[in-house]
Design a protein around this motif. Structure first.
Motif, PDB file in Angstrom:
ATOM      1  N   UNK A  23      38.400  56.541  80.561  1.00 50.27           N
ATOM      2  CA  UNK A  23      39.630  57.295  80.359  1.00 50.27           C
ATOM      3  C   UNK A  23      39.355  58.789  80.238  1.00 50.27           C
ATOM      4  N   UNK A  24      38.246  59.151  79.602  1.00 48.30           N
ATOM      5  CA  UNK A  24      37.961  60.564  79.413  1.00 48.30           C
ATOM      6  C   UNK A  24      37.413  61.227  80.663  1.00 48.30           C
ATOM      7  N   UNK A  25      36.539  60.511  81.402  1.00 47.10           N
ATOM      8  CA  UNK A  25      35.901  61.165  82.539  1.00 47.10           C
ATOM      9  C   UNK A  25      36.599  60.837  83.854  1.00 47.10           C
ATOM     10  N   UNK A  26      37.347  59.745  83.894  1.00 45.42           N
ATOM     11  CA  UNK A  26      37.953  59.324  85.145  1.00 45.42           C
ATOM     12  C   UNK A  26      36.933  58.791  86.143  1.00 45.42           C
ATOM     13  N   UNK A  27      35.678  58.664  85.711  1.00 46.67           N
ATOM     14  CA  UNK A  27      34.631  58.203  86.623  1.00 46.67           C
ATOM     15  C   UNK A  27      34.671  56.674  86.730  1.00 46.67           C
ATOM     16  N   UNK A  28      34.858  56.187  87.953  1.00 47.43           N
ATOM     17  CA  UNK A  28      35.064  54.753  88.131  1.00 47.43           C
ATOM     18  C   UNK A  28      33.838  53.903  87.809  1.00 47.43           C
ATOM     19  N   UNK A  29      32.665  54.547  87.709  1.00 45.20           N
ATOM     20  CA  UNK A  29      31.481  53.746  87.395  1.00 45.20           C
ATOM     21  C   UNK A  29      31.621  53.076  86.024  1.00 45.20           C
ATOM     22  N   UNK A  30      32.348  53.742  85.115  1.00 45.84           N
ATOM     23  CA  UNK A  30      32.542  53.143  83.796  1.00 45.84           C
ATOM     24  C   UNK A  30      33.463  51.940  83.878  1.00 45.84           C
ATOM     25  N   UNK A  31      34.447  52.033  84.780  1.00 46.97           N
ATOM     26  CA  UNK A  31      35.344  50.899  84.965  1.00 46.97           C
ATOM     27  C   UNK A  31      34.573  49.713  85.547  1.00 46.97           C
ATOM     28  N   UNK A  32      33.660  50.027  86.477  1.00 50.61           N
ATOM     29  CA  UNK A  32      32.847  48.934  87.032  1.00 50.61           C
ATOM     30  C   UNK A  32      32.014  48.286  85.942  1.00 50.61           C
ATOM     31  N   UNK A  33      31.474  49.112  85.040  1.00 47.75           N
ATOM     32  CA  UNK A  33      30.687  48.556  83.940  1.00 47.75           C
ATOM     33  C   UNK A  33      31.574  47.663  83.081  1.00 47.75           C
ATOM     34  N   UNK A  34      32.789  48.157  82.809  1.00 51.45           N
ATOM     35  CA  UNK A  34      33.712  47.368  81.995  1.00 51.45           C
ATOM     36  C   UNK A  34      33.974  46.017  82.657  1.00 51.45           C
ATOM     37  N   UNK A  35      34.268  46.082  83.956  1.00 53.79           N
ATOM     38  CA  UNK A  35      34.630  44.839  84.647  1.00 53.79           C
ATOM     39  C   UNK A  35      33.497  43.843  84.726  1.00 53.79           C
ATOM     40  N   UNK A  36      32.282  44.353  84.824  1.00 52.70           N
ATOM     41  CA  UNK A  36      31.147  43.431  84.858  1.00 52.70           C
ATOM     42  C   UNK A  36      30.953  42.788  83.481  1.00 52.70           C
ATOM     43  N   UNK A  37      30.951  43.627  82.449  1.00 51.74           N
ATOM     44  CA  UNK A  37      30.594  43.095  81.127  1.00 51.74           C
ATOM     45  C   UNK A  37      31.712  42.329  80.471  1.00 51.74           C
ATOM     46  N   UNK A  38      32.957  42.589  80.890  1.00 52.82           N
ATOM     47  CA  UNK A  38      34.054  41.850  80.263  1.00 52.82           C
ATOM     48  C   UNK A  38      33.949  40.357  80.612  1.00 52.82           C
ATOM     49  N   UNK A  39      33.390  40.058  81.781  1.00 51.57           N
ATOM     50  CA  UNK A  39      33.209  38.649  82.143  1.00 51.57           C
ATOM     51  C   UNK A  39      32.200  37.993  81.243  1.00 51.57           C
ATOM     52  N   UNK A  40      31.105  38.700  81.005  1.00 49.55           N
ATOM     53  CA  UNK A  40      30.072  38.124  80.142  1.00 49.55           C
ATOM     54  C   UNK A  40      30.590  38.017  78.716  1.00 49.55           C
ATOM     55  N   UNK A  41      31.428  38.987  78.350  1.00 47.52           N
ATOM     56  CA  UNK A  41      32.040  38.909  77.021  1.00 47.52           C
ATOM     57  C   UNK A  41      32.905  37.658  76.904  1.00 47.52           C
TER      58      UNK A  41
END
Ligand code: HDD
Ligand code: HEM
Ligand code: HEM
Lengths: 477, 338
Positions: A41-59
């Motif tokens: 949200x702060x940087x707008x950099x989509x790499x963080x969203x990709x990280x979120x999407x990967x780890x939310x599955x493992x979560x």
């Protein structure tokens, strides 16, 4: 044929060991997910969203494993340890009830919104749900650690006819070992997840997945690992001092100190404690080491195991080998974490050809490879730590109040044996499936294109395809 | 601390029995529908349809199961002696239930995350887990009604209860699907509801007939004069509800689909009525015929502290549970993380 006591203990230990693996991940991973989301949200950099999407599955996967094994746990007290509740139920009961009411419902309800509400609720509500899930898992930890710590260092109660009655709830909650155990456990969770993130990302990198998100995940994992491990070692030391004061027999077993009572106790690096002869074999040690660490002076006296043998020869200290070795496994893993995280950061600190720091390319191959098995190092250290703690409490279930053998249910031993085998088989299979799926998700992520746009509806075919594949509609290969 | 003139030794156990009963009822309804959906998954026509069925319960199942944890927790904290007695007597069925809960809970996740070729395996485990859980719960209910005595007759009765409760869950699950789905899945759900309602009727009927026969106390409680008059509304309302349900389900499909929530509400009513009947039978016993709630209760000072928390927290829990149902209101859409 083993008796019901031993079998019940093995069954309980197996269940809780299995359970703890998953909370250890979800407690901190919840906060990491919040971190990824806020970074995006702060940087707008989509790499963080990709990280979120990967780890939310493992979560989600870990959370489900944690919930089902936790439900099993909540039945264990009744099925195997009715004596526990009969004697200390007045204390344990309210603490468990508060855990259910303030933590379990919170996480269980908001996880639905967190996982599946992304495109259904306003962004602030989704962020709030993510926060509440992380907060809920942390509250869970708080209440269960309060109970567990009270079992180690009980206070604030009186015994009437063999039953504990609460006299002071604040004293019960803030019992002497609680703050140390809570912080040490939360840090353990943070470390487990840091190394898991770094390790899985390193694995993806080695497989040739060079996306920006992968590099960032290695950096995030290593940085948090490097920040947390010194804190953990420091906390562990304080925890040990606290234990020395309240549970000296446990410390004597951790140090493998049979008879030195007059100071100058060495720090044992390696030994094979012999419980019959009551001495160590093949000892390698640093002179005065234990006295310096635990007493801050070479001549400080350290508790010795011989002090905990009654006149009639009854042994009142815990089994030495298990405590001694699991303690060393934990500390050893801790130092391996220290070495690897700081070592890697030192290499990353050197500038790359283009003058930039923190280029993953600068990480030597062996270090990158070492990160992969270290993905599970948090599990090893956490289990070893809990074994030190729990076995170190024996022969007590609640220190000085209730011994383990008077709490067991009188369920026939063959019945306990059959359920024990049942649990072990299921747990082994699930653990295998869990690890395989994480590896599979990591391998599969390699084929994802980097995100270029956020919303699934406007994001076009790629995102849609990922989403469909995640539902299993389209075969992944 | 007296309440309405009652000593805490009286009103506290009573309050906790009510709280525990409340969470058992909520559990049976809530997890009932999602276990039911689980048992219906093998009948899905296509994989998409099955995904939809699972999606309809995906955001809710975890919270639903938490009511079981609360119920067991309350039994544990408020009536510790009874908790030990009940759970060590029901040791094996509890084990079967836990294995079932484990299998279905993890299959939710594995079926969509594992390699596609294993999806069928996890689908099967999801079904098997749901079935094991429901059967074990029904079996325990039967044993409990029979006073936890182990004889050939009680085991036979408990086995029939196991089938009855499972059909009951399948029924409420089907009505949930009628409310949450559209088109072909909804039509199938109507069909499933018509089938499973028969099983539910047999189950409830059997327990109602058997209960007064278990002991003289229960016979008198149900079939002596003034009581019969007070209790008459229970069977009458149940029959009316059944008739209404049957009529709405057997009518033309469009009339069901336009009032899609009705069957679920009807099923819910049936569960509540059956529950009231059971609660009436057992009160004041927590272990039937052996131990009353007053004998089994733990120390008042511990109960007060929990009650204090519960008064604040339980309304909050109900509040955010309502929020979750509101967020996922309407017909089910496929589940995605983003
Ligand atoms: C990532 C996990 C991890 C790491 C690296 C460490 N620990 Fe630890 N340790 C735990 C995870 C853990 C734990 C599993 O979380 C325990 C079990 C109970 C508790 O509160 O923490 C624990 C218990 C525990 C105890 C037992 C206290 C008691 O119950 O009486 C001591 C003395 C230490 N630790 C000390 C250390 C030291 C000196 C470390 C230095 C390297 C260390 N720990 C690293
Ligand atoms: C999560 C990490 C934990 C692990 C890995 C763990 C492990 C163990 C082990 C190995 C034992 C057996 C000790 C022996 O018999 O020598 C034990 C005992 C026990 N622990 Fe824990 N424990 C954990 C946390 C807890 C917590 C949080 C509680 C309570 C709230 C708890 C309650 C008990 C009880 C009641 C026993 C008695 C059974 C026995 O002595 O075997 N444990 N635990
Ligand atoms: C140190 C030991 C423990 C820790 C840190 C811990 C922590 C947690 C956490 C964070 C969760 C949330 C689910 C997840 O994230 O995976 C959880 C779930 C659960 N735990 Fe534990 N736990 C411990 C030991 C126990 C014990 C001893 C019991 C039994 C009384 C227990 C019962 C449960 C239950 C019933 C759930 C499911 C809650 C739900 O439905 O959401 N836990 N635990």
């Amino acid at each position: 044929m083993m008796d019901a006591l031993i079998l019940s203990r093995i069954q309980f230990a197996a269940n809780i060991s299995f359970h703890i693996l998953f909370p250890t991940i979800t407690i901190a991973l919840g906060w990491f997910l919040l971190f990824f989301k806020l970074r995006f949200q702060w940087t707008g950099d989509l790499k963080w969203m990709e990280a979120y999407r990967f780890w939310v599955k493992i979560f989600a996967l870990s959370f489900a494993m944690g919930v089902v094994s936790g439900i099993t746990m909540s039945f264990q007290f009744g099925t195997n340890w009715p004596g526990f509740m009969e004697h200390v139920g007045n204390i344990a009961g309210p603490l468990l009830a508060y855990e259910v009411m303030t933590a379990f419902f919170l996480e269980a309800v908001f996880i639905g919104i967190m996982l599946f509400g992304f495109s259904r609720v306003p962004n602030w509500l989704h962020t709030l749900a993510t926060f509440l899930v992380a907060f809920g898992t942390t509250m869970s930890t708080f209440w269960i650690i309060v109970l567990n710590s009270w079992m180690h260092t009980p206070q604030g109660f009186e015994m009437i006819d063999g039953v504990a009655h609460a006299t002071d709830w604040l004293a019960i909650i803030f019992n002497p070992s609680m703050p140390y155990r809570l912080i040490h456990m939360l840090l353990a969770s943070g470390l487990t997840v840091s190394f898991l993130i770094a390790g899985i990302a390193a694995f993806r990198y080695i497989l040739g997945d060079r996306k920006e998100t992968v590099r960032s995940q290695i950096r995030v994992g290593l940085t948090f690992g490097a920040l947390l491990i010194p804190l953990q070692i420091f906390m562990g030391d304080l925890h040990g001092l606290n234990t020395k004061e309240y549970q000296p027999a446990k410390v004597a077993a951790m140090e493998g100190n049979w008879s030195d009572t007059d100071g100058h106790t060495p720090l044992i690096l390696f030994a094979l404690p012999d419980e019959d002869a009551r001495e160590n074999r093949f000892e390698i040690s640093i002179p005065n080491g234990a006295s310096i660490i635990l007493g801050h002076s070479p001549s400080a006296p350290i508790p010795a195991l011989d002090e905990f043998v009654a006149e009639d020869g009854t042994i009142l200290h815990p089994p030495v080998n298990a405590v001694f070795w699991s303690f060393r496994v934990m500390v050893g893993t801790g130092f391996a974490m220290l070495l690897l995280s700081w070592g890697s950061l030192a290499f990353l600190w050197r500038r790359a050809e283009d003058g930039r720091r923190f280029a993953i390319r600068r990480l030597p191959k062996p270090m990158l490879w070492a990160l992969v098995p270290m993905a599970l190092s948090g599990w090893v250290a956490t289990l070893a730590g809990w074994y030190t703690t729990e076995i170190g409490r024996q022969p007590w279930l609640v220190t000085g109040v209730l011994d383990t053998s008077s709490a067991v249910a009188d369920v026939p031993a063959p019945m306990v044996l059959s359920t024990l085998i049942g649990y072990l088989v299921i747990y082994a299979a699930l653990l295998f499936a869990y690890i395989s799926v994480i590896i599979y998700l990591a391998v599969k992520a390699r084929h994802n294109e980097p995100l270029t746009e956020l919303t699934p509806s406007s994001g076009g075919a790629v995102v849609d395809a990922i989403a469909r594949e995640d539902r299993g509609v389209v075969p992944a290969e | 601390m007296e309440l309405l003139g009652y000593a805490p030794e009286i009103w506290l156990p009573f309050t906790f029995a009510a709280l525990m009963g409340g969470s058992i009822l909520l559990y049976v309804i809530l997890d009932g529908y999602d276990l039911g959906v689980g048992m219906l998954t093998p009948f899905a026509r296509t994989e998409e349809e099955r995904d939809m069925m699972v999606a309809s319960i995906g955001p809710f199942w975890d919270a639903n199961e938490t009511w079981l944890v609360l119920a067991v927790g309350l039994l544990l904290v408020a009536f510790p002696v009874a908790h030990g007695l009940i759970l060590s007597t029901l040791y094996l069925p509890v084990f079967v239930m836990l294995v079932g809960l484990i299998l279905r809970g993890v299959s939710f996740e594995f079926r969509v995350k594992a390699r596609a070729k294993y999806k069928g395996l996890w689908n099967n485990l999801f079904f098997v887990g749901s079935l094991m859980t429901s059967l074990a719960q029904g079996f325990m209910l039967g044993m409990y009604v029979m006073g936890l005595e182990m004889t050939v007759l009680t085991v036979l009765f408990a086995t029939i209860c196991a089938l009855g409760l499972s059909m009951g869950y399948a029924f409420i699950g089907a009505t949930w699907l009628i409310a949450k789905s559209e088109t072909s899945l909804q039509r199938d759900a109507i069909h499933w509801a018509r089938r499973s309602i028969l099983g539910a009727v047999v189950g409830i009927g059997l327990i109602s007939v058997a209960t007064p026969l278990v002991s003289e106390r229960l016979w008198d409680k149900w079939l002596s004069f003034p009581a019969m008059a007070y209790l008459a509304p229970l069977p009458i309302l149940s029959l009316l509800l059944l008739a209404g349900l049957w009529q709405s389900l057997s009518g033309p499909t469009y009339s069901v689909t336009t009032r899609a929530w009705r069957p679920f509400v009807g099923a819910l009513g049936l569960f509540v009525l059956a529950f009231i009947g059971l609660a009436y039978s057992f009160f004041p016993y927590v272990v039937p015929e052996r131990m009353t709630i007053f004998e089994a209760a733990s120390a008042p000072e511990s109960l007060i502290i929990i009650l204090f928390g519960a008064m604040i927290v339980v309304p909050t829990i109900l509040g955010y549970t309502a929020l979750a149902y509101w967020v996922f209101r309407g017909k089910t859409k496929t589940l995605t993380y983003y």
